[in-house]
Write a protein that holds these residues in place. Structure first.
Motif, PDB file in Angstrom:
ATOM      1  N   UNK A  84     -85.136  27.404  21.919  1.00  0.00           N
ATOM      2  CA  UNK A  84     -83.806  27.913  21.574  1.00  0.00           C
ATOM      3  C   UNK A  84     -82.797  26.826  21.925  1.00  0.00           C
ATOM      4  N   UNK A  85     -81.961  26.500  20.965  1.00  0.00           N
ATOM      5  CA  UNK A  85     -80.917  25.499  21.188  1.00  0.00           C
ATOM      6  C   UNK A  85     -79.560  26.181  21.203  1.00  0.00           C
ATOM      7  N   UNK A  86     -78.762  25.862  22.201  1.00  0.00           N
ATOM      8  CA  UNK A  86     -77.361  26.282  22.280  1.00  0.00           C
ATOM      9  C   UNK A  86     -76.535  25.018  22.457  1.00  0.00           C
ATOM     10  N   UNK A  87     -75.666  24.741  21.485  1.00  0.00           N
ATOM     11  CA  UNK A  87     -74.907  23.487  21.510  1.00  0.00           C
ATOM     12  C   UNK A  87     -73.425  23.775  21.402  1.00  0.00           C
ATOM     13  N   UNK A  88     -72.666  23.256  22.364  1.00  0.00           N
ATOM     14  CA  UNK A  88     -71.208  23.413  22.355  1.00  0.00           C
ATOM     15  C   UNK A  88     -70.570  22.033  22.247  1.00  0.00           C
ATOM     16  N   UNK A  89     -69.272  21.961  22.386  1.00  0.00           N
ATOM     17  CA  UNK A  89     -68.606  20.658  22.305  1.00  0.00           C
ATOM     18  C   UNK A  89     -68.905  19.786  23.513  1.00  0.00           C
ATOM     19  N   UNK A  90     -69.359  20.359  24.603  1.00  0.00           N
ATOM     20  CA  UNK A  90     -69.557  19.576  25.829  1.00  0.00           C
ATOM     21  C   UNK A  90     -71.006  19.282  26.154  1.00  0.00           C
ATOM     22  N   UNK A  91     -71.948  20.114  25.671  1.00  0.00           N
ATOM     23  CA  UNK A  91     -73.345  19.916  26.049  1.00  0.00           C
ATOM     24  C   UNK A  91     -74.270  20.702  25.148  1.00  0.00           C
ATOM     25  N   UNK A  92     -75.568  20.409  25.280  1.00  0.00           N
ATOM     26  CA  UNK A  92     -76.607  21.162  24.586  1.00  0.00           C
ATOM     27  C   UNK A  92     -77.581  21.673  25.638  1.00  0.00           C
ATOM     28  N   UNK A  93     -78.072  22.896  25.420  1.00  0.00           N
ATOM     29  CA  UNK A  93     -79.045  23.504  26.327  1.00  0.00           C
ATOM     30  C   UNK A  93     -80.242  23.940  25.505  1.00  0.00           C
ATOM     31  N   UNK A  94     -81.412  23.488  25.893  1.00  0.00           N
ATOM     32  CA  UNK A  94     -82.635  23.892  25.209  1.00  0.00           C
ATOM     33  C   UNK A  94     -83.463  24.740  26.168  1.00  0.00           C
ATOM     34  N   UNK A  95     -83.719  25.977  25.783  1.00  0.00           N
ATOM     35  CA  UNK A  95     -84.467  26.898  26.637  1.00  0.00           C
ATOM     36  C   UNK A  95     -85.771  27.301  25.957  1.00  0.00           C
ATOM     37  N   UNK A  96     -86.685  27.826  26.765  1.00  0.00           N
ATOM     38  CA  UNK A  96     -87.944  28.372  26.271  1.00  0.00           C
ATOM     39  C   UNK A  96     -88.077  29.787  26.822  1.00  0.00           C
ATOM     40  N   UNK A  97     -89.246  30.395  26.620  1.00  0.00           N
ATOM     41  CA  UNK A  97     -89.408  31.780  27.075  1.00  0.00           C
ATOM     42  C   UNK A  97     -89.477  31.893  28.589  1.00  0.00           C
ATOM     43  N   UNK A  98     -89.771  30.798  29.274  1.00  0.00           N
ATOM     44  CA  UNK A  98     -89.742  30.806  30.728  1.00  0.00           C
ATOM     45  C   UNK A  98     -88.286  30.834  31.180  1.00  0.00           C
ATOM     46  N   UNK A  99     -87.841  31.889  31.841  1.00  0.00           N
ATOM     47  CA  UNK A  99     -86.418  31.990  32.192  1.00  0.00           C
ATOM     48  C   UNK A  99     -85.987  31.019  33.278  1.00  0.00           C
ATOM     49  N   UNK A 100     -86.942  30.297  33.859  1.00  0.00           N
ATOM     50  CA  UNK A 100     -86.611  29.371  34.939  1.00  0.00           C
ATOM     51  C   UNK A 100     -86.775  27.910  34.543  1.00  0.00           C
ATOM     52  N   UNK A 101     -86.909  27.647  33.251  1.00  0.00           N
ATOM     53  CA  UNK A 101     -87.080  26.264  32.817  1.00  0.00           C
ATOM     54  C   UNK A 101     -86.203  26.000  31.593  1.00  0.00           C
ATOM     55  N   UNK A 102     -85.460  24.919  31.631  1.00  0.00           N
ATOM     56  CA  UNK A 102     -84.604  24.531  30.501  1.00  0.00           C
ATOM     57  C   UNK A 102     -84.203  23.079  30.672  1.00  0.00           C
ATOM     58  N   UNK A 103     -83.610  22.513  29.619  1.00  0.00           N
ATOM     59  CA  UNK A 103     -83.086  21.156  29.666  1.00  0.00           C
ATOM     60  C   UNK A 103     -81.666  21.163  29.132  1.00  0.00           C
ATOM     61  N   UNK A 104     -80.854  20.281  29.668  1.00  0.00           N
ATOM     62  CA  UNK A 104     -79.480  20.174  29.199  1.00  0.00           C
ATOM     63  C   UNK A 104     -79.068  18.716  29.152  1.00  0.00           C
TER      64      UNK A 104
END
Length: 352
Positions: free
Chosen positions: A248-268
């Motif tokens: 799942x990608x969430x991208x705003x004007x300041x950053x991007x966040x990529x998440x997976x089904x693990x609620x405790x792991x993501x990248x930004x």
């Protein structure tokens, strides 16, 4: 006398190596002495003066000859050295400079890549991920999402971004890509994937089934129309995809966040980095290939603050995305509830 002897011993090696220079120096001293001696020493009258001048002139010529010989000898010694320098180091200098420029370019690129990698940060807890989303929403004028059904988008992201935009009276651009609810195969594939990770209900209290996937996607489409009707500065677009993604990608004007089904792991990653720009390009191109929802028709079916069953059904018929014939009024109400009062699937448990 001893001092004089020691001085001569020190001078002798130098004089032997530089005989011509030593002779020239000696003659220069003699000429100087001859020049200051009285004329009478060399003879009487004009004859003595002529002899003195001849001696000085002859000695001067000898000195000049010795000096010229010394210069020629030095040039002869320097010629091999100059030839070596010219044919070796200097001839190779352009290639070495080009190589140095390549190394400098490589170092600069490596440093920039390392700086960008440092800005791709791994988030290792729900609290960190939640905070990253809050930072991304702060003051943003755009939001791009690509994922499954957009549950978190409806529950948190869209309402929060809308509230902030309305408060500041500014424009907000939202682009959403979710699973096509009319595609049974992709809905089943997504439900199967989510169940394979966990059979337990998530924070919403529901388990993942094909029917839930379809309702969640329908709800996201309904939420897009509902918000568009209520805020004139909202520019929102929705695309329906026939393929699922595990990210799942969430991208705003300041950053991007990529998440997976693990609620405790993501990248930004922050805006301006290579990772951010790559994700932005991916989301744009992917949305262009998805089936577009005609949100420009948002005025055709006005939605109440609490949309009725008839309004919801008419809306989906009007955009050529009709609800399944098997859906009854309860199913339509469930879709409306998910659209406007969605539960945060990643909500942290409340402390007592």
């Amino acid at each position: 006398m001893k001092r004089v002897g020691d001085a001569l011993k020190r001078i002798a090696p130098w004089a032997a190596q530089n005989a011509d220079v030593a002779i020239a120096l000696g003659l220069a001293i003699i000429v100087g002495i001859l020049g200051i001696m009285p004329d009478e020493i060399f003879g009487k009258g004009d004859e003595g003066a002529q002899v003195q001048d001849q001696l000085v002139s002859a000695a001067t010529l000898v000195i000049l000859a010795l000096v010229a010989t010394a210069l020629l000898r030095d040039r002869a010694r320097q010629a091999p050295v100059e030839a070596t320098i010219t044919s070796g180091a200097l001839a190779d200098l352009p290639r070495r400079l080009a190589r140095l420029e390549q190394i400098e370019t490589l170092v600069t690129g490596t440093r920039r890549a390392l700086d960008e990698l440092q800005l791709v940060r791994v988030l290792a807890s729900q609290l960190e991920i939640s905070q990253a989303h809050a930072d991304a929403r702060a003051g943003t004028t755009r939001w791009s999402f690509k994922g499954g059904t957009g549950t978190y988008l409806r529950a948190v992201t869209l309402p929060e971004c809308m509230a902030a935009a309305r408060k500041d009276k500014r424009h907000l651009t939202v682009r959403v890509e979710i699973i096509d609810p009319a595609d049974a195969e992709v809905c089943e594939a997504y439900a199967h994937y989510r169940r394979s990770l966990s059979d337990a209900p998530d924070a919403t209290g529901e388990t993942w089934t094909t029917d839930r996937v379809r309702k969640e996607s329908y709800a996201t489409v309904l939420a897009a129309f509902w918000h568009r009707q209520r805020y004139g500065l909202l520019d929102i677009g929705v695309g329906l995809s026939a393929t699922m993604t595990t990210f799942r990608w969430d991208l705003s004007t300041s950053r991007v966040i990529m998440t997976i089904e693990d609620p405790n792991r993501a990248m930004t990653a922050l805006a301006g980095t290579f990772y951010y720009e790559s994700c932005d390009t991916e989301l744009r191109l992917s949305l262009e290939q998805a089936r577009r929802v005609p949100l420009e028709h948002y005025k055709r079916v006005p939605l109440s603050d609490e949309p009725t069953v008839e309004e919801v059904q008419e809306l989906f018929r009007g955009i050529e995305l009709p609800l399944p014939k098997t859906y009854n009024d309860r199913d339509v109400v469930d879709i409306a509830r998910k659209a406007l009062r969605a539960k945060d699937p990643y909500e942290l448990p409340q402390r007592t």
